[in-house]
Design a protein around this motif. Sequence first.
Motif, short mmCIF file in Angstrom:
data_model
loop_
_atom_site.label_atom_id
_atom_site.label_comp_id
_atom_site.label_asym_id
_atom_site.label_seq_id
_atom_site.Cartn_x
_atom_site.Cartn_y
_atom_site.Cartn_z
N ARG A 111 0.99 -1.16 -0.17
CA ARG A 111 0.01 0.03 -0.03
C ARG A 111 0.94 1.15 0.13
NH1 ARG A 111 -3.33 -3.80 -0.97
NH2 ARG A 111 -4.92 -4.11 0.16
N PRO A 112 0.56 2.20 -0.78
CA PRO A 112 1.26 3.54 -0.94
C PRO A 112 1.04 4.58 0.37
CG PRO A 112 -0.43 3.51 -2.35
CD PRO A 112 -0.59 2.34 -1.60
N SER A 131 2.73 8.34 2.21
CA SER A 131 3.47 9.43 1.96
C SER A 131 4.51 9.35 3.39
CB SER A 131 2.53 10.84 2.12
OG SER A 131 1.67 10.77 1.38
N LEU A 154 1.89 8.41 9.11
CA LEU A 154 0.45 8.79 9.40
C LEU A 154 -0.78 8.00 8.72
CD1 LEU A 154 -0.98 10.64 11.78
CD2 LEU A 154 -1.60 12.36 9.85
N GLU A 187 -4.44 6.48 8.05
CA GLU A 187 -5.90 6.29 8.28
C GLU A 187 -6.34 5.04 8.16
OE1 GLU A 187 -10.25 8.52 7.12
OE2 GLU A 187 -8.07 9.31 6.04
N GLY A 229 -9.10 0.00 5.12
CA GLY A 229 -9.74 -1.28 4.58
C GLY A 229 -8.67 -2.42 5.27
N GLY A 248 -5.78 -3.55 4.51
CA GLY A 248 -4.46 -3.49 4.63
C GLY A 248 -3.84 -2.44 5.72
N THR A 249 -4.43 -1.29 5.89
CA THR A 249 -4.30 -0.33 6.78
C THR A 249 -4.74 -0.83 8.18
OG1 THR A 249 -6.40 0.82 6.01
CG2 THR A 249 -4.35 1.73 5.41
N ALA A 277 -0.65 14.03 5.46
CA ALA A 277 0.43 13.58 5.67
C ALA A 277 1.74 14.20 4.69
CB ALA A 277 0.53 11.98 5.39
N GLU A 293 -3.75 10.45 -4.84
CA GLU A 293 -3.91 9.30 -4.37
C GLU A 293 -4.84 8.34 -5.13
OE1 GLU A 293 -4.83 9.83 -0.03
OE2 GLU A 293 -2.94 10.73 0.18
N GLU A 294 -3.82 7.40 -5.69
CA GLU A 294 -4.50 6.32 -6.37
C GLU A 294 -3.98 5.09 -5.93
OE1 GLU A 294 -6.75 6.43 -9.14
OE2 GLU A 294 -6.80 8.58 -8.70
N ARG A 295 -5.24 3.88 -6.28
CA ARG A 295 -4.73 2.69 -5.67
C ARG A 295 -3.48 2.14 -6.60
NH1 ARG A 295 -9.88 -0.65 -4.18
NH2 ARG A 295 -8.23 -1.49 -2.48
C1 LIG Z 1 0.90 8.35 -3.06
C2 LIG Z 1 0.09 8.07 -1.99
C3 LIG Z 1 0.28 8.57 -0.77
C4 LIG Z 1 -0.71 7.99 0.21
N1 LIG Z 1 -0.41 8.53 1.48
C5 LIG Z 1 -1.20 8.11 2.57
C6 LIG Z 1 -0.80 8.61 3.90
O1 LIG Z 1 0.12 9.10 4.27
N2 LIG Z 1 -1.81 8.25 4.75
C7 LIG Z 1 -2.92 7.32 4.63
O2 LIG Z 1 -3.53 6.96 5.47
N3 LIG Z 1 -3.27 6.92 3.22
C8 LIG Z 1 -2.29 7.37 2.25
N4 LIG Z 1 -2.69 6.97 1.00
C9 LIG Z 1 -3.89 6.36 0.75
C10 LIG Z 1 -3.72 4.97 1.23
O3 LIG Z 1 -2.72 4.24 0.37
C11 LIG Z 1 -5.08 3.91 0.91
O4 LIG Z 1 -5.92 4.34 2.05
C12 LIG Z 1 -4.58 2.47 1.49
O5 LIG Z 1 -3.90 1.97 0.31
C13 LIG Z 1 -5.99 1.93 1.71
O6 LIG Z 1 -5.83 0.42 1.66
P1 LIG Z 1 -6.61 -0.54 2.51
O7 LIG Z 1 -6.14 -1.80 2.19
O8 LIG Z 1 -6.60 -0.40 3.98
O9 LIG Z 1 -7.91 -0.29 2.06
P2 LIG Z 1 -8.74 -1.15 0.68
O10 LIG Z 1 -9.23 -2.48 1.27
O11 LIG Z 1 -7.79 -1.34 -0.37
O12 LIG Z 1 -9.74 -0.23 0.38
C14 LIG Z 1 -10.47 0.47 1.27
C15 LIG Z 1 -11.43 1.69 0.82
O13 LIG Z 1 -10.53 2.71 0.46
C16 LIG Z 1 -10.40 2.94 -0.90
N5 LIG Z 1 -8.88 2.94 -1.18
C17 LIG Z 1 -7.85 2.04 -1.46
N6 LIG Z 1 -6.70 2.78 -1.77
C18 LIG Z 1 -7.10 4.01 -2.10
C19 LIG Z 1 -6.20 5.01 -2.52
N7 LIG Z 1 -5.06 4.97 -2.74
N8 LIG Z 1 -6.82 6.30 -2.51
C20 LIG Z 1 -7.98 6.43 -2.20
N9 LIG Z 1 -8.97 5.63 -1.71
C21 LIG Z 1 -8.49 4.43 -1.59
C22 LIG Z 1 -11.07 1.87 -1.59
O14 LIG Z 1 -11.89 2.30 -2.80
C23 LIG Z 1 -12.09 1.38 -0.48
O15 LIG Z 1 -13.11 2.23 -0.50
C24 LIG Z 1 -1.71 7.31 0.09
C25 LIG Z 1 -2.00 6.87 -1.24
C26 LIG Z 1 -1.15 7.27 -2.11
C27 LIG Z 1 -1.43 6.82 -3.78
#
Ligand SMILES: Cc1cc2nc3c(=O)[nH]c(=O)nc-3n(C[C@H](O)[C@H](O)[C@H](O)COP(=O)(O)OP(=O)(O)OC[C@H]3O[C@@H](n4cnc5c(N)ncnc54)[C@H](O)[C@@H]3O)c2cc1C
Length: 211
Positions: free
Chosen positions: A11-12, A14, A28, A30, A33, A35-36, A75, A171-173
């Motif tokens: 998972r990406p 910052s 930091l 949030e 789902g 992974g977090t 973040a 912020e993309e998946r």
């Molecule tokens: C370059 C970059 C930097 C980031 N920095 C941070 C950070 O510093 N702190 C932080 O808390 N999060 C950050 N994010 C977002 C974070 O990567 C996602 O919230 C995380 O990947 C979700 O994973 P999950 O397995 O918990 O959720 P999933 O089970 O994969 O998804 C849960 C929910 O979150 C949504 N989701 C999943 N990934 C993303 C995403 N990348 N952007 C928007 N919605 C998403 C899904 O559509 C779904 O509704 C960043 C994303 C990017 C691309």
Amino acid sequence: MSPGQSNMLPRPFSVYRADTLSGEISLLIEIKGKGTALLAETTPGVSLKLLGPLGRGFPDLPPRSLLVAGGAGIAPLAFLAASTAAPRTLLYCARSSEFLVCPDTDLDLPGLSVMEATDDGSRGVKGTAADLLSNRIEKAGAVFACGPRPMLAAVKEICSRAKIETWFSLEERMACGIGACVGCAVATTGGYRRVCRDGPVFPAEEVIFDG
Ligand SMILES: Cc1cc2nc3c(=O)[nH]c(=O)nc-3n(C[C@H](O)[C@H](O)[C@H](O)COP(=O)(O)OP(=O)(O)OC[C@H]3O[C@@H](n4cnc5c(N)ncnc54)[C@H](O)[C@@H]3O)c2cc1C
Ligand code: FES
């Protein structure tokens, strides 16, 4: 980043804070789902796989910069805010107070003014990032933003009307994080670009929100 023993894709995140003396970084995160949630359960001593830093970051802050953070978008902007002591303003916005996850003490930085807004008025001004920005855009040196796409689209409209240089961290998946899978591609005026490799920071004028 991924929990070391799991088969999940990374998972990406910052870099939120970095200590150049100790070499330690802080994130930091949030919980969104699976992974977090797994990362949040991690205890001291557990190994995590981490690849980075990757991609292109924000350029240096010019004087009178406005930083616009939506939710966990704080973040990269907290990291950026800590890069200078020049006067700058952070507009920190979320749906409600529980989504303003950054501790106040971490934003207590020399030269940084912080204004908060929540959609429901539970903390700071009642309103959106766009409301806060509209009242301050005319005097801005540049705008730097990270947050949900609807927020960025509104920021783009306000900044482009005021002709202010603006940068977004998108912020993309992601899957590979290194430019190989094209899973993170977004529409830009220069065609589809990979957020992991070509970004995550892009000039706002290049990002297409309805494409
Ligand atoms: C370059 C970059 C930097 C980031 N920095 C941070 C950070 O510093 N702190 C932080 O808390 N999060 C950050 N994010 C977002 C974070 O990567 C996602 O919230 C995380 O990947 C979700 O994973 P999950 O397995 O918990 O959720 P999933 O089970 O994969 O998804 C849960 C929910 O979150 C949504 N989701 C999943 N990934 C993303 C995403 N990348 N952007 C928007 N919605 C998403 C899904 O559509 C779904 O509704 C960043 C994303 C990017 C691309
Ligand atoms: S995540 Fe694979 S190309 Fe960006």
